[in-house]
Design an enzyme around this catalytic site. Structure first.
Site, PDB file in Angstrom:
ATOM      1  N   ASP A  40       0.551  -1.180   0.004  1.00 30.90           N
ATOM      2  CA  ASP A  40       0.277  -0.205  -0.242  1.00 30.90           C
ATOM      3  C   ASP A  40       1.219   1.337  -0.655  1.00 30.90           C
ATOM      4  O   ASP A  40       1.978   1.668   0.622  1.00 30.90           O
ATOM      5  CB  ASP A  40      -0.563   0.084   1.174  1.00 30.90           C
TER       6      ASP A  40
ATOM      7  N   TYR B 216       7.315  -9.440   7.593  1.00 34.46           N
ATOM      8  CA  TYR B 216       6.711  -8.200   7.691  1.00 34.46           C
ATOM      9  C   TYR B 216       7.125  -7.416   8.977  1.00 34.46           C
ATOM     10  O   TYR B 216       7.419  -8.343  10.109  1.00 34.46           O
ATOM     11  CB  TYR B 216       4.718  -7.578   8.076  1.00 34.46           C
TER      12      TYR B 216
END
Length: 271
Positions: free
Chosen positions: A43, A102
């Site tokens: 994103d 992540y």
């Protein structure tokens, strides 16, 4: 310069578009011939330290260092290619993936350090990392993560069943770092899981709330107690593959990690 995430979108500019433009200029091929594919989309505002991509070319390169330098020379300064290697025909940046890692960084002090403003979420409320770890443990395993996925407006249907192998909460001075590894993640899944852990860290919710929200398989259940965490604290750290599929074909040029320039004799005097 602010670029959107990994996707093809000419305006506003995206990282994929910048990279494609550089490759088109170097190879003289069009984007359909290059077939540039990333390991996954990120994103706007999310950082990617370990993004992986592949492209195809009919040319045989005997040295990748010059190619590497040319790409980075054409990219804006906040986008860099760190490594280039030849790949076997079976390799695919997205479908060959075994797992992804992540990080999410939270700056947990009353006053935000301005050097972390764009790279960590600020929580002035003191968080309890032990409660966050207890809650994070409930995510580990194979689950249906529908409750933690935002709707995606495209034709691609993805299975909500994902495996998370570990979810670690580590306090490092003012930074609380969340590290999660899984076979794959749904749209905004990591940010939604982090948002719930932050509420648990504030001790507004018990760690035992996690299994119930997972079992609900309904995004509205999570929305009742937590909003999505902002993107600027999230980092795609690495995309992992089997070692065998990463082996370059026989006769390929050496992997390029960037060209190192050395000066044998200094001709300038510094005062």
């Amino acid at each position: 310069m602010v670029a959107e995430g990994w996707q093809y979108q000419p305006s506003p500019p995206t990282i994929q578009c910048f990279l494609e433009k550089a490759l088109i200029r170097i190879t003289k091929l069009d984007r359909k011939e290059l077939c540039l594919v990333g390991a996954g989309r990120t994103d706007t505002g999310v950082h990617a330290q370990g993004q992986v991509a592949h492209f195809t070319t009919p040319f045989a390169y005997h040295c990748l260092d010059s190619f590497h330098s040319a790409i980075n020379g054409l990219l804006p300064p906040d986008i860099r290619v760190r490594e280039i290697s030849a790949a076997c025909p079976e390799f695919h940046a997205r479908t060959s993936t075994k797992s992804k890692i992540y990080h999410y960084k939270i700056y947990n002090e009353a006053v935000m350090d301005p050097f972390h403003t764009n790279y960590a979420y600020h929580s002035a409320h003191k968080l309890n990392p032990h409660a966050m770890q207890e809650a994070a443990n409930h995510f580990v395993g194979v689950h249906d993560f529908t409750s933690f996925a935002n709707a995606v407006h495209n034709d691609r249907v993805r299975s909500p069943i994902k495996k998370i192998s570990r979810f670690d909460v580590t306090k490092m001075d003012a930074i609380i770092q969340l590290e999660v590894e899984g076979t794959g993640f749904l749209y905004r899944q990591v940010r939604n899981m982090v948002a719930l852990l932050i509420q648990v860290g504030r001790e507004g919710l018990p760690p035992e709330i996690v299994p119930g929200i997972i079992a609900a398989k309904d995004r509205k259940e999570l929305a009742k107690v937590a909003l999505s965490a902002p993107p600027h604290g999230l980092y795609l750290m690495s995309v992992n593959y089997d070692k065998e599929i990463l082996k370059p074909p026989v006769g390929s040029p050496p992997v390029s990690f960037g060209r190192t320039h050395q000066i044998s004799r200094c001709k300038l005097l510094f005062y």
